[in-house]
Scaffold this active site. Structure first.
Site, PDB file in Angstrom:
ATOM      1  N   LYS A 164      -9.248   4.769 -11.458  1.00 55.56           N
ATOM      2  CA  LYS A 164      -8.019   4.677 -10.655  1.00 55.56           C
ATOM      3  C   LYS A 164      -8.323   4.030  -9.301  1.00 55.56           C
ATOM      4  CE  LYS A 164      -8.860   9.361  -9.003  1.00 55.56           C
ATOM      5  NZ  LYS A 164      -8.564  10.783  -9.227  1.00 55.56           N
ATOM      6  N   ARG A 223      -1.746  21.690  -7.525  1.00 56.58           N
ATOM      7  CA  ARG A 223      -1.315  20.323  -7.266  1.00 56.58           C
ATOM      8  C   ARG A 223      -0.418  19.924  -8.428  1.00 56.58           C
ATOM      9  NH1 ARG A 223      -5.712  15.533  -6.452  1.00 56.58           N
ATOM     10  NH2 ARG A 223      -5.987  15.941  -8.671  1.00 56.58           N
ATOM     11  N   TYR A 254     -14.377  -1.145  23.541  1.00 56.33           N
ATOM     12  CA  TYR A 254     -13.085  -0.591  23.954  1.00 56.33           C
ATOM     13  C   TYR A 254     -13.230   0.820  24.501  1.00 56.33           C
ATOM     14  CZ  TYR A 254     -10.514  -4.389  21.700  1.00 56.33           C
ATOM     15  OH  TYR A 254     -10.003  -5.603  21.353  1.00 56.33           O
ATOM     16  N   MET A 310     -11.549  -4.072  15.454  1.00 60.47           N
ATOM     17  CA  MET A 310     -10.953  -4.549  14.201  1.00 60.47           C
ATOM     18  C   MET A 310     -11.932  -5.431  13.418  1.00 60.47           C
ATOM     19  SD  MET A 310      -7.408  -6.623  13.547  1.00 60.47           S
ATOM     20  CE  MET A 310      -6.356  -5.439  14.357  1.00 60.47           C
TER      21      MET A 310
END
Ligand SMILES: *Cc1c(COP(=O)(O)O)cnc(C)c1O
Length: 379
Positions: free
Chosen positions: A35, A130, A254, A302
């Site tokens: 999956k 679930r 940053y 990024m």
């Protein structure tokens, strides 16, 4: 020169890991869980490397149909079953197997008794809460499925909530509830995912459902893949873009989140969260530069991240950086990003070039485009 931000996929490691899972789950058949684009490794290429698996398991009809179009004739299980009645004709046509976990699904099947289904897996909720029917309803819902003449076989399954924690009391409780529920009911059984097939031999049953271990990653925090005899399939790498000598007291990146305690060499590598590398990887997250162990400093951006080069043999622009995989197990990286390996594998973005053995493929979807049967369906 390209940016060289590459996820190398080792198909030989996949087949090695399948053999290893077979050894670990001796006596059980193996469902290869593919999956989520085979945990980010590429659905079709992974399935083709795992044709020795007894069966595939997917989450969506789309994934199952992609496997069929690629020519894979294996049994395929849809782990959530069908997501709407409109999917039933395709399920019949392609001989797919379905989980049946809800009254909605069961009623839909009862309303189409002519429908031919190879095998329906009655999912019981033994404690995860679930998906699945309460275990007390096992006999009743099993009987309803068995009454449907179009269903050729009925099987039984459940799923562990804490399989990676061998001492968690819920595991034994789930096994007890499942066993009490299915006593006397006909049908093959499946209970164990990767962690459970290692931790709970008694839960291996007829079919194990293995995902993570096939990709060469350990589901445990205290045992690496190598400890389990597994080999990493994905190695994520890039190159050094720039090397700086930064003065004591200066900050990096940053938010000025890292301040240099002394004058130090810092390498900038061409990978960031835009490639799927986790933004939350902390100062100290391990990486390899020229095969030498180093660690991140400052925040991941990024497109780039910064590496502390102190103590390493001199590093040049263009030198290789490994983020995880061969030589640096993903399961040792993930905790530094407050993540689990599954999440990091699934998070790799299309910007990352996929490279397989001798062959280079520009992006994951190219595999689909190169596949004549898939191209046909895209029309
Ligand atoms: C994803 C999944 C698996 C595979 O789990 P791994 O931990 O990757 O082995 C097995 N069973 C079900 C129901 C799943 O959803």
């Amino acid at each position: 020169m390209s940016r060289d931000t590459i996820a190398q996929i080792n198909l030989a490691a996949l087949s090695h890991n399948l053999k290893r899972v077979r050894e670990l789950a001796a006596g059980s058949r193996v469902m290869a869980v593919v999956k989520a684009d085979a945990y980010g490794h590429g659905l079709v290429r992974v399935a083709r490397a795992l044709t020795a698996a007894d069966m595939f398991a997917v989450a969506t009809l789309e994934e199952a149909l992609t496997l069929r179009r690629a020519g894979l004739a294996h049994p395929i299980l849809m782990l959530e079953g069908f997501h709407g009645r409109d999917q039933l004709p395709a399920i019949q046509q392609h001989g797919l197997e379905v989980v049946v976990h809800s009254e909605t699904q069961l009623r839909a099947l009862e309303q189409e008794p002519q429908l031919q289904i190879r095998r329906a897996w009655l999912k019981l909720d033994s404690g995860m809460h679930r998906l699945g029917f309460p275990t007390e309803q096992a006999a009743q819902q099993h009987a309803r499925l068995c009454r449907l003449k179009g269903i050729q076989e009925v099987a039984l399954m459940s799923h562990f909530a804490c399989a990676d924690e061998i001492d968690h009391p819920l595991n034994q409780l789930q096994i007890q509830r499942f066993d009490a529920a299915v006593a006397g009911l006909a049908g093959v059984q499946s209970f164990a995912n990767s962690a459970a097939l290692v931790n709970f031999p008694e839960a291996r049953r007829d079919w194990v459902r293995s995902g993570l271990m096939l990709y060469g990653v350990s589901p445990f925090t205290d045992r690496t893949a190598a400890d389990l005899g597994l080999r990493p399939v994905m190695t994520l790498g890039t190159r050094i873009l720039a090397v700086h000598q930064v003065e004591a007291g200066e900050s990096i990146g940053y938010g000025a989140a890292f301040r240099c305690p002394e004058a130090m060499p810092v390498g900038i590598a061409a990978i960031g969260y835009g490639d799927g590398y986790p933004r939350h990887a902390n100062n100290g997250t391990p990486v390899l530069v020229n095969g030498q162990r180093a660690h991140l400093v400052g925040r991941v951006s990024m497109d780039m991240l910064a590496i502390d080069l102190r103590g390493l043999a001199p590093v040049q622009v263009g030198d290789p950086v490994c983020l995880w995989g061969e030589g640096l197990p993903l399961e040792t990286v993930a905790p530094h990003a407050d993540a689990i390996p599954y999440q990091l594998l699934c998070g790799i973005t299309n910007r990352v070039e996929i490279r397989i053995a001798a062959e280079t493929v520009a992006a994951r979807q190219r595999v689909t485009q190169n596949d004549p049967l898939s191209a046909e369906s895209a029309k």
